[in-house]
Design a protein around this motif. Structure first.
Motif, PDB file in Angstrom:
ATOM      1  N   ASN B  49       0.871  -1.297  -0.009  1.00 55.54           N
ATOM      2  CA  ASN B  49       0.118   0.130   0.102  1.00 55.54           C
ATOM      3  C   ASN B  49       0.929   1.315  -0.054  1.00 55.54           C
ATOM      4  O   ASN B  49       1.313   1.461   0.780  1.00 55.54           O
ATOM      5  CB  ASN B  49      -0.974   0.201   1.369  1.00 55.54           C
ATOM      6  N   PRO B  50       0.960   1.930  -1.079  1.00 56.28           N
ATOM      7  CA  PRO B  50       1.919   3.111  -1.243  1.00 56.28           C
ATOM      8  C   PRO B  50       1.426   4.119  -0.204  1.00 56.28           C
ATOM      9  O   PRO B  50       2.198   5.134   0.185  1.00 56.28           O
ATOM     10  CB  PRO B  50       1.786   3.627  -2.708  1.00 56.28           C
ATOM     11  N   ALA B  51       0.274   4.445   0.203  1.00 57.62           N
ATOM     12  CA  ALA B  51      -0.241   5.322   1.065  1.00 57.62           C
ATOM     13  C   ALA B  51       0.454   5.184   2.469  1.00 57.62           C
ATOM     14  O   ALA B  51       0.671   6.353   3.069  1.00 57.62           O
ATOM     15  CB  ALA B  51      -1.849   5.262   0.977  1.00 57.62           C
ATOM     16  N   TRP B 152       0.923  11.414   0.176  1.00 61.37           N
ATOM     17  CA  TRP B 152       0.435  12.637   0.985  1.00 61.37           C
ATOM     18  C   TRP B 152      -0.844  12.606   1.499  1.00 61.37           C
ATOM     19  O   TRP B 152      -1.856  12.092   1.181  1.00 61.37           O
ATOM     20  CB  TRP B 152       0.434  13.830  -0.227  1.00 61.37           C
ATOM     21  N   PRO B 153      -0.527  13.211   2.762  1.00 55.98           N
ATOM     22  CA  PRO B 153      -1.796  13.231   3.629  1.00 55.98           C
ATOM     23  C   PRO B 153      -2.615  14.410   3.206  1.00 55.98           C
ATOM     24  O   PRO B 153      -2.383  15.484   3.038  1.00 55.98           O
ATOM     25  CB  PRO B 153      -1.326  13.820   4.963  1.00 55.98           C
ATOM     26  N   PHE B 154      -3.863  14.106   3.030  1.00 51.42           N
ATOM     27  CA  PHE B 154      -5.047  14.798   2.542  1.00 51.42           C
ATOM     28  C   PHE B 154      -5.210  15.803   3.777  1.00 51.42           C
ATOM     29  O   PHE B 154      -5.250  17.156   3.647  1.00 51.42           O
ATOM     30  CB  PHE B 154      -6.151  14.346   2.299  1.00 51.42           C
ATOM     31  N   PHE B 167      -5.304  11.440   6.970  1.00 51.24           N
ATOM     32  CA  PHE B 167      -5.822  10.452   6.158  1.00 51.24           C
ATOM     33  C   PHE B 167      -5.099  10.849   4.768  1.00 51.24           C
ATOM     34  O   PHE B 167      -5.026  12.012   4.251  1.00 51.24           O
ATOM     35  CB  PHE B 167      -7.308  11.008   5.811  1.00 51.24           C
ATOM     36  N   ALA B 168      -4.588   9.817   4.263  1.00 51.63           N
ATOM     37  CA  ALA B 168      -3.431   9.713   3.144  1.00 51.63           C
ATOM     38  C   ALA B 168      -3.830   9.160   1.821  1.00 51.63           C
ATOM     39  O   ALA B 168      -4.516   8.222   2.028  1.00 51.63           O
ATOM     40  CB  ALA B 168      -2.093   9.505   3.690  1.00 51.63           C
ATOM     41  N   MET B 169      -3.379   9.469   0.871  1.00 50.57           N
ATOM     42  CA  MET B 169      -3.324   8.860  -0.404  1.00 50.57           C
ATOM     43  C   MET B 169      -2.091   8.465  -0.955  1.00 50.57           C
ATOM     44  O   MET B 169      -1.240   9.449  -0.740  1.00 50.57           O
ATOM     45  CB  MET B 169      -4.206   9.449  -1.383  1.00 50.57           C
ATOM     46  N   GLY B 170      -2.106   7.371  -1.373  1.00 45.33           N
ATOM     47  CA  GLY B 170      -0.347   7.217  -2.165  1.00 45.33           C
ATOM     48  C   GLY B 170      -0.567   6.704  -3.550  1.00 45.33           C
ATOM     49  O   GLY B 170      -1.669   6.109  -3.724  1.00 45.33           O
ATOM     50  N   GLY B 171       0.470   6.781  -4.373  1.00 47.93           N
ATOM     51  CA  GLY B 171       0.421   6.173  -5.647  1.00 47.93           C
ATOM     52  C   GLY B 171       1.888   5.635  -5.938  1.00 47.93           C
ATOM     53  O   GLY B 171       2.928   6.129  -5.290  1.00 47.93           O
TER      54      GLY B 171
END
Lengths: 328, 371
Positions: B49-51, B152-154, B167-171
């Motif tokens: 999970n890149p996030a 990056w954390p939203f 809450f973060a998203m990663g790619g």
């Protein structure tokens, strides 16, 4: 809240298996059941996705389910038993009747019929009236077609042994007429040329319908003429398809295949000799019109229906020249 | 929301298969039933999970971390005591017994929210099935490449050591070079008999139709992390290989290298400090939440794991598809050693075909710098 809604959407829009995935799943399921010889469960898994006439793996697995019902297993029946090493190209039918699987005690047993179904599923998969090894390779590709041909070949070896051991009444060493069923010949021949050939070539034997009981009881009344012809054609079909497959594939040089690699050449030479013998002696064995040229007519027939369309007299003479001779 | 719904229909490029072979698996994850999507903040982050890169600060370097895994023959020791002296005897020994050998390494580094991991993964599985017409299933692959990711954390900020909430998203972007062989071979048919007579294993693999390919792919992940006093709670979602395209080099038999099927895994985890020297971690995961599930599929696709962390060693346990996993880890200054046992379901249904494996993992010279 948005996160949970997002996750919920995944559950709502969950993807069912596609048709191809269902078929692949069914094949894996069948293989699993065949690993524990659960024959009917394997067949049910394959039937759930319908007939896949263009899928060689599906066809092979469906054939395996019937072979499973027949108690057949490539490793146990042929290799572990040592039977494949008994194969002798110069005495093909005799050696096949000595296989441990050549143990039928009745015609049309469940084992025989299930193995017949298994073989026919593969033979008829190319959709040709006269099935061929080349036809399967053309339809399914080189490797898948060869796999199906090999699968059928091993079953036909066993089937041919069963057939001629029973109808030839052979004993443990393959001697015709020396078994427990009472007949000294495969059939009680009535065709003129057939009877003349036997009298001239097989040391005074008659194998005649007028001699009383020399042929297999299952190839005479109360069996009907059509039933007898069907049975006799089965023997021809197993034999001819065996040769057709051997001529259509390149066998591995592996030692585990015994003398199998020499069978095609040996039997082709034998059939050439038989064809010449039929027309020898001034044509005395070939002057009955309905049975003329039986060897050249029948040696390439691979389809059951095509065989049954041929006059019984030709079939009788083919048996006398080829099969009775091979079991002598 | 409509766009998201549309996206869910579009990214339904999933493949149902009996065993999904990943580019790499964390040894810690394997010991925890592979319920690891919310916990993979180690050298294997980019495989799961890149996030989770969003939880990282500073610099972490993992230069050498080889792992070897093999079939756990101790599960059935009598099977191999007499292999016989001919192919059919050997076939009887391995019938219905999955065989596996794997070697991999994942050297890499993380710098802040960015990570780069090399892929070196050798994996071979053999399985002989079908007593009637024996069929040998082979899945061999040798993967090399890399995965580069960023998170990056939203909103918020969370650190693995200091806690917080985010809450973060990663790619991530990955490049894979694959040498592969996958197929089902009749044991007594000409193709396999001819290949075996070819000699060494390399010649055999070539004869059976080994192919080469390469491709690019992407992964997407989400991570919600929050501290509650001495504990941390995580919920993570990873969408792996929603688009990974493998291109195969031209070959005689028109075979294709193995595809990378999409996975969508939802996981949660809870880390708790029980006392001054013991930490407890629990995790749970649902594998491939986008696939329709019926009956036993819910158990088959459910994983859970446990870790008890002490100063001298860590003990792990888990359950994956109803099968248990367990192991131990010890850290000797610059050497990290992990030994684990894990079972997998490789059949079509729950409790159908169990593959038992054991692995040994070594990691040397890891270091972390966190200002």
């Amino acid at each position: 809240m948005k996160i949970f809604l997002l996750f919920t959407l995944f559950f709502i829009f969950s993807c069912a298996k596609t048709t191809d995935e269902l078929i692949e799943s069914a094949k894996r399921e069948a293989k699993f059941h065949l690993s524990s010889k659960s024959c009917s469960k394997a067949r049910s898994a394959l039937q759930d996705v319908g007939t896949q006439s263009k899928d060689p793996v599906w066809i092979g697995l469906m054939s395996s389910t019937y072979a499973c019902d027949a108690g057949y297993s490539e490793l146990d029946t042929l290799f572990n038993s040592g039977d494949i090493s008994k194969l002798d190209a110069t005495k093909l039918l005799t050696s096949l009747t000595t296989f441990s699987s050549s143990n039928e005690t009745e015609a049309d047993s469940d084992a025989y019929n299930n193995l017949k179904t298994a073989i026919n599923l593969i033979l008829n998969s190319d959709g040709l009236a006269q099935p061929t090894a080349a036809g399967k390779i053309a339809k399914f590709g080189q490797d898948p077609g060869t796999d199906l041909n090999m699968q059928a070949l091993y079953m036909i070896l066993v089937m041919t042994g069963k057939f001629f051991a029973y109808y030839g009444n052979t004993n443990a060493v393959g001697a015709k007429g020396a078994g427990t069923l009472g007949n000294s010949c495969i059939y009680s021949y009535s065709a003129t040329d057939a009877a003349e050939y036997i009298a001239a070539v097989y040391g005074g034997k008659t194998c005649s319908s007028t001699g009383g009981g020399e042929g297999s009881d299952d190839l005479e009344a109360p069996a009907t003429a059509a039933e007898i012809k069907t049975k006799m054609c089965e023997g021809i079909i197993w034999f001819n398809n065996l040769l057709n497959i051997l001529s259509g594939i390149t066998l591995s040089g592996s030692d585990s295949l015994g003398d199998l690699g020499n069978v095609e050449a040996a039997i082709t030479a034998l059939l050439d000799t038989a064809e010449a013998a039929e027309t020898s002696a001034g044509g005395v064995f070939n002057d009955e019109v309905v049975s003329q040229d039986s060897v050249s007519t029948l040696r390439d027939i691979t389809g059951q229906d095509e065989c049954e369309a041929i006059d019984i007299a030709k079939i009788e003479k083919f048996y006398t020249i080829v099969f009775e001779g091979m079991l002598e | 929301m409509i766009k998201i719904a549309s996206l869910l229909f579009i990214i339904s490029l999933n493949v149902y298969s009996s065993e999904v072979i990943n580019l790499g698996r964390s040894p810690r994850g394997l010991m925890m039933g592979d319920a690891y999507t919310a916990l993979a903040d180690d050298a294997y982050t980019l495989y799961y999970n890149p996030a989770l890169l969003a939880r990282h600060n500073g610099f972490t370097f993992t230069p050498l971390n080889p792992m070897i895994s093999v079939t756990n023959v101790l599960q059935d020791p009598d099977r191999f005591t007499n292999l016989g002296d001919n192919p059919s005897d050997f076939a009887e020994s391995i019938m219905n017994f999955p065989l596996h050998v794997g070697m991999n390494a994942s050297p890499g580094f993380k710098m802040g929210k960015f990570g780069l991991t090399a892929i070196v993964n050798y994996n071979s599985n053999l399985y002989l099935q079908n007593q009637i017409v024996p069929m040998l299933e082979i899945d061999h692959r040798y993967d090399r490449g890399f995965i580069a990711g960023f998170a990056w954390p939203f909103w918020g900020s969370f650190d693995s050591k200091k806690g917080g909430e985010h809450f973060a998203m990663g790619g991530s972007l990955k490049y894979i070079q694959r040498e592969g062989l996958q197929g089902t071979y009749h044991l007594t048919s000409t193709s396999l008999l001819d290949a075996i007579s070819g000699g060494d294993s390399g010649s055999i693999i070539d004869s059976l139709g080994k192919v080469n390919g390469q491709g690019w792919g992407v992964d997407i992940g989400f991570d919600w992390a929050k501290s509650f006093g001495p504990s941390n709670f995580f919920v993570s979602l990873a969408i792996l290989d929603p688009y990974t395209k493998m291109n195969t080099r031209d070959n005689e038999k028109n075979l294709e290298v193995q595809a990378q099927p999409m996975q969508i895994n939802l996981s949660s985890a809870w880390e708790l400090k029980i006392g001054p020297i013991i930490d407890l971690t629990l995790s749970a995961e649902v594998y491939n939440i986008h696939q329709k599930k019926e009956g036993d599929d819910y158990i088959r696709d459910f994983k859970m794991g446990l870790e008890i962390d002490t100063p001298f060693f860590d003990i792990f346990g888990g359950m994956n598809s109803g099968y248990y996993s367990y192991g131990i880890k010890t850290n000797l200054f610059l050497l990290d050693i992990q030994l684990g046992f894990y079972d997998l379901e490789i059949g079509e249904r729950l409790n159908q075909i169990r593959a038992s494996r054991v692995f040994l993992y070594l990691s040397l010279l890891d270091f972390t710098f966190d200002p």
